[in-house]
Design an enzyme around this catalytic site. Structure first.
Site, PDB file in Angstrom:
ATOM      1  N   GLY A  10      41.543 -55.135  18.813  1.00 58.82           N
ATOM      2  CA  GLY A  10      42.119 -56.312  18.173  1.00 58.82           C
ATOM      3  C   GLY A  10      41.107 -57.420  17.960  1.00 58.82           C
ATOM      4  O   GLY A  10      39.924 -57.295  18.302  1.00 58.82           O
ATOM      5  N   ILE A  12      40.610 -60.632  19.251  1.00 57.74           N
ATOM      6  CA  ILE A  12      39.920 -61.211  20.408  1.00 57.74           C
ATOM      7  C   ILE A  12      39.311 -60.108  21.267  1.00 57.74           C
ATOM      8  O   ILE A  12      38.196 -60.234  21.776  1.00 57.74           O
ATOM      9  CB  ILE A  12      40.893 -62.077  21.238  1.00 57.74           C
ATOM     10  CG1 ILE A  12      41.489 -63.179  20.360  1.00 57.74           C
ATOM     11  CG2 ILE A  12      40.181 -62.696  22.435  1.00 57.74           C
ATOM     12  CD1 ILE A  12      42.647 -63.913  20.992  1.00 57.74           C
ATOM     13  N   ASN A  32      46.519 -49.005  20.550  1.00 56.42           N
ATOM     14  CA  ASN A  32      47.432 -48.120  19.815  1.00 56.42           C
ATOM     15  C   ASN A  32      47.387 -48.366  18.310  1.00 56.42           C
ATOM     16  O   ASN A  32      48.140 -47.756  17.556  1.00 56.42           O
ATOM     17  CB  ASN A  32      48.870 -48.281  20.331  1.00 56.42           C
ATOM     18  CG  ASN A  32      49.467 -49.645  19.993  1.00 56.42           C
ATOM     19  OD1 ASN A  32      48.773 -50.539  19.498  1.00 56.42           O
ATOM     20  ND2 ASN A  32      50.749 -49.816  20.271  1.00 56.42           N
ATOM     21  N   SER A 124      48.494 -67.666  26.984  1.00 55.46           N
ATOM     22  CA  SER A 124      48.555 -68.513  25.799  1.00 55.46           C
ATOM     23  C   SER A 124      49.013 -69.921  26.158  1.00 55.46           C
ATOM     24  O   SER A 124      49.761 -70.121  27.122  1.00 55.46           O
ATOM     25  CB  SER A 124      49.545 -67.906  24.807  1.00 55.46           C
ATOM     26  OG  SER A 124      49.865 -68.803  23.778  1.00 55.46           O
ATOM     27  N   THR A 126      51.137 -71.345  24.630  1.00 54.47           N
ATOM     28  CA  THR A 126      52.578 -71.400  24.370  1.00 54.47           C
ATOM     29  C   THR A 126      53.386 -71.544  25.652  1.00 54.47           C
ATOM     30  O   THR A 126      54.543 -71.962  25.606  1.00 54.47           O
ATOM     31  CB  THR A 126      53.063 -70.143  23.618  1.00 54.47           C
ATOM     32  OG1 THR A 126      52.728 -68.987  24.379  1.00 54.47           O
ATOM     33  CG2 THR A 126      52.444 -70.047  22.246  1.00 54.47           C
ATOM     34  N   TYR A 148      57.964 -64.636  22.146  1.00 53.09           N
ATOM     35  CA  TYR A 148      56.559 -64.301  22.402  1.00 53.09           C
ATOM     36  C   TYR A 148      56.037 -65.108  23.578  1.00 53.09           C
ATOM     37  O   TYR A 148      55.456 -64.562  24.530  1.00 53.09           O
ATOM     38  CB  TYR A 148      55.706 -64.574  21.157  1.00 53.09           C
ATOM     39  CG  TYR A 148      54.236 -64.692  21.461  1.00 53.09           C
ATOM     40  CD1 TYR A 148      53.469 -63.565  21.753  1.00 53.09           C
ATOM     41  CD2 TYR A 148      53.611 -65.938  21.482  1.00 53.09           C
ATOM     42  CE1 TYR A 148      52.119 -63.677  22.051  1.00 53.09           C
ATOM     43  CE2 TYR A 148      52.265 -66.055  21.775  1.00 53.09           C
ATOM     44  CZ  TYR A 148      51.520 -64.922  22.059  1.00 53.09           C
ATOM     45  OH  TYR A 148      50.190 -65.052  22.370  1.00 53.09           O
ATOM     46  N   LYS A 152      54.733 -64.113  27.689  1.00 56.50           N
ATOM     47  CA  LYS A 152      53.515 -64.548  28.365  1.00 56.50           C
ATOM     48  C   LYS A 152      53.844 -65.229  29.697  1.00 56.50           C
ATOM     49  O   LYS A 152      53.216 -64.957  30.736  1.00 56.50           O
ATOM     50  CB  LYS A 152      52.723 -65.513  27.478  1.00 56.50           C
ATOM     51  CG  LYS A 152      52.138 -64.885  26.235  1.00 56.50           C
ATOM     52  CD  LYS A 152      51.082 -63.845  26.551  1.00 56.50           C
ATOM     53  CE  LYS A 152      50.372 -63.346  25.305  1.00 56.50           C
ATOM     54  NZ  LYS A 152      49.395 -62.272  25.595  1.00 56.50           N
ATOM     55  N   ASN A 198      48.874 -66.991  11.143  1.00 59.63           N
ATOM     56  CA  ASN A 198      48.131 -68.153  11.632  1.00 59.63           C
ATOM     57  C   ASN A 198      47.427 -68.881  10.493  1.00 59.63           C
ATOM     58  O   ASN A 198      47.122 -68.304   9.445  1.00 59.63           O
ATOM     59  CB  ASN A 198      47.120 -67.721  12.697  1.00 59.63           C
ATOM     60  CG  ASN A 198      47.798 -67.123  13.909  1.00 59.63           C
ATOM     61  OD1 ASN A 198      48.885 -67.551  14.301  1.00 59.63           O
ATOM     62  ND2 ASN A 198      47.182 -66.114  14.499  1.00 59.63           N
ATOM     63  N   ARG A 291      58.507 -76.973  10.334  1.00 57.47           N
ATOM     64  CA  ARG A 291      59.147 -75.777  10.877  1.00 57.47           C
ATOM     65  C   ARG A 291      59.823 -76.131  12.205  1.00 57.47           C
ATOM     66  O   ARG A 291      59.255 -76.882  13.005  1.00 57.47           O
ATOM     67  CB  ARG A 291      58.122 -74.676  11.112  1.00 57.47           C
ATOM     68  CG  ARG A 291      57.546 -74.079   9.861  1.00 57.47           C
ATOM     69  CD  ARG A 291      56.528 -73.008  10.157  1.00 57.47           C
ATOM     70  NE  ARG A 291      55.411 -73.505  10.951  1.00 57.47           N
ATOM     71  CZ  ARG A 291      54.294 -72.824  11.185  1.00 57.47           C
ATOM     72  NH1 ARG A 291      54.156 -71.603  10.693  1.00 57.47           N
ATOM     73  NH2 ARG A 291      53.330 -73.354  11.897  1.00 57.47           N
ATOM     74  N   PRO A 292      61.007 -75.578  12.463  1.00 56.58           N
ATOM     75  CA  PRO A 292      61.655 -75.823  13.759  1.00 56.58           C
ATOM     76  C   PRO A 292      60.748 -75.373  14.901  1.00 56.58           C
ATOM     77  O   PRO A 292      60.136 -74.297  14.847  1.00 56.58           O
ATOM     78  CB  PRO A 292      62.920 -74.960  13.695  1.00 56.58           C
ATOM     79  CG  PRO A 292      63.180 -74.748  12.233  1.00 56.58           C
ATOM     80  CD  PRO A 292      61.828 -74.718  11.590  1.00 56.58           C
TER      81      PRO A 292
END
Length: 337
Positions: A10, A12, A32, A124, A126, A148, A152, A198, A291-292
């Site tokens: 991926g 990162i 995967n 993250s 988040t 998401y 985390k 993103n 955006r909400p």
């Protein structure tokens, strides 16, 4: 030290593999290809001039994941693998919970079985939810606004509980802010499948002509130009943060938590203007409603990582955009260019 990198093909993960190999670590990579491809693995080998074992394995596939532990003496794990799109997670939450949490439980059960006691986890910012102030330190209250982020936060708790039960286990939780940029060679970068989720890859695809214009969600926030402010960090700086976590915290039992960010906030329009400078052309954009769930400002206080890991981000916003453009302009269709 032999390090298992999950999700190593991926965005990162691939950059981290390059830094690990350049620092003379041995790695074993599993992926995967849900949001990556084999060409990324080949690129890691080409950039570093080094080979390593690779397994196309899903973490939910216990039998084949166990073969990785049987066939390799693993000393530590850097765990990137997981679904990662905030918006998508609100639409298919059960898949996110099953994939991210069950896959990690299987991974950690195998770590325990084969006496692997070091894990660095790709967490993250988040997990801070909607912080009441900035900059954000590691002791801020934790909450989430989407599935998401919830995966985390749940995994942070699972790993913390595992460390309490196993006095040999070292857990390092790295809370990323907003990774952008690409490898200086221009041969490796972010390759999102479909429409990017993103900001930066979206801007880059507008610049290269794949998308028509950037959608800026809200320009009435209490920020200098009215658009949302975030902490953007170069992906290579982020990758080096994982290297430092392995160097400093491996075999040091307990839970270690670090923000990885620059400590600076850049607005959406700052990013667009910086990318215009990097690519030498105007980036068309349109202002859409907020955006909400979006917040006005979010950036890190990375002082703890500097103090304890000896790590700090060194690449600024201009270099981030220049490196992103070098990758995007030479690979308009990502690794399939």
């Amino acid at each position: 030290m032999n390090i298992l990198v999950t999700g190593g093909a991926g965005y990162i993960g691939s950059h981290t593999c390059v830094e690990l190999l350049n620092a003379c670590y041995d790695i074993v990579v599993v992926d995967n290809f849900d949001n990556s491809c084999m060409k990324a693995v080949d690129t890691i080998k080409r950039i570093t001039g080094k080979d390593f074992p690779f397994y196309e394995v899903d973490l939910l596939d216990r039998e084949n994941l166990e073969k990785v532990f049987i066939e390799n003496k693993i000393d530590a794990v850097i765990h990137f693998a997981g679904l990662k799109a905030v918006g998508e997670s609100t639409q298919i939450p059960l898949r996110y919970y099953h994939n991210n949490i069950t896959g990690t439980l299987i991974l950690m059960e195998l770590m325990e079985k084969y006496d692997v006691n070091n894990i660095v986890f790709s967490s993250s910012a988040t997990v801070y939810g909607m912080p009441k102030s900035v900059p954000i330190t590691e002791d801020f209250p934790l909450s989430t606004t989407n599935p998401y982020g919830s995966t985390k936060l749940m995994l942070e708790q699972i790993m913390t509980d595992a460390a309490k039960a196993n006095d040999k286990l070292s857990v390092t939780l790295l809370r990323y802010f907003n990774p952008i940029g690409a490898h200086k060679s221009g041969e490796m970068g972010e390759d999102p499948q479909g429409i990017p989720n993103n900001l930066l890859p979206y801007v880059a695809q507008v610049a290269v002509g794949k998308l028509e214009k950037v959608h800026v969600f809200g320009n009435d926030y209490p920020t200098p130009d009215g658009t949302g402010v975030r902490d953007y960090i170069h992906v290579v700086d982020l990758a080096i943060g994982h290297l430092k976590a392995i160097e400093v915290r491996a075999n040091e039992p307990g839970v270690h938590i670090y923000n990885l960010g620059t400590g600076n906030g850049y607005s959406v329009l700052d990013i667009i203007k910086s990318f215009e400078k990097a690519c030498g052309k105007e980036i068309p954009y349109v202002i859409d409603p907020r955006r909400p769930g979006d917040i006005a400002e979010c950036w890190a206080n990375p002082a703890k990582a500097k103090r304890e890991l000896g790590w700090e981000a060194t690449r600024g916003i201009e270099e981030m955009c220049e490196d992103s453009w070098r990758w995007q302009s030479t690979h308009p269709n990502g690794y399939n260019s």
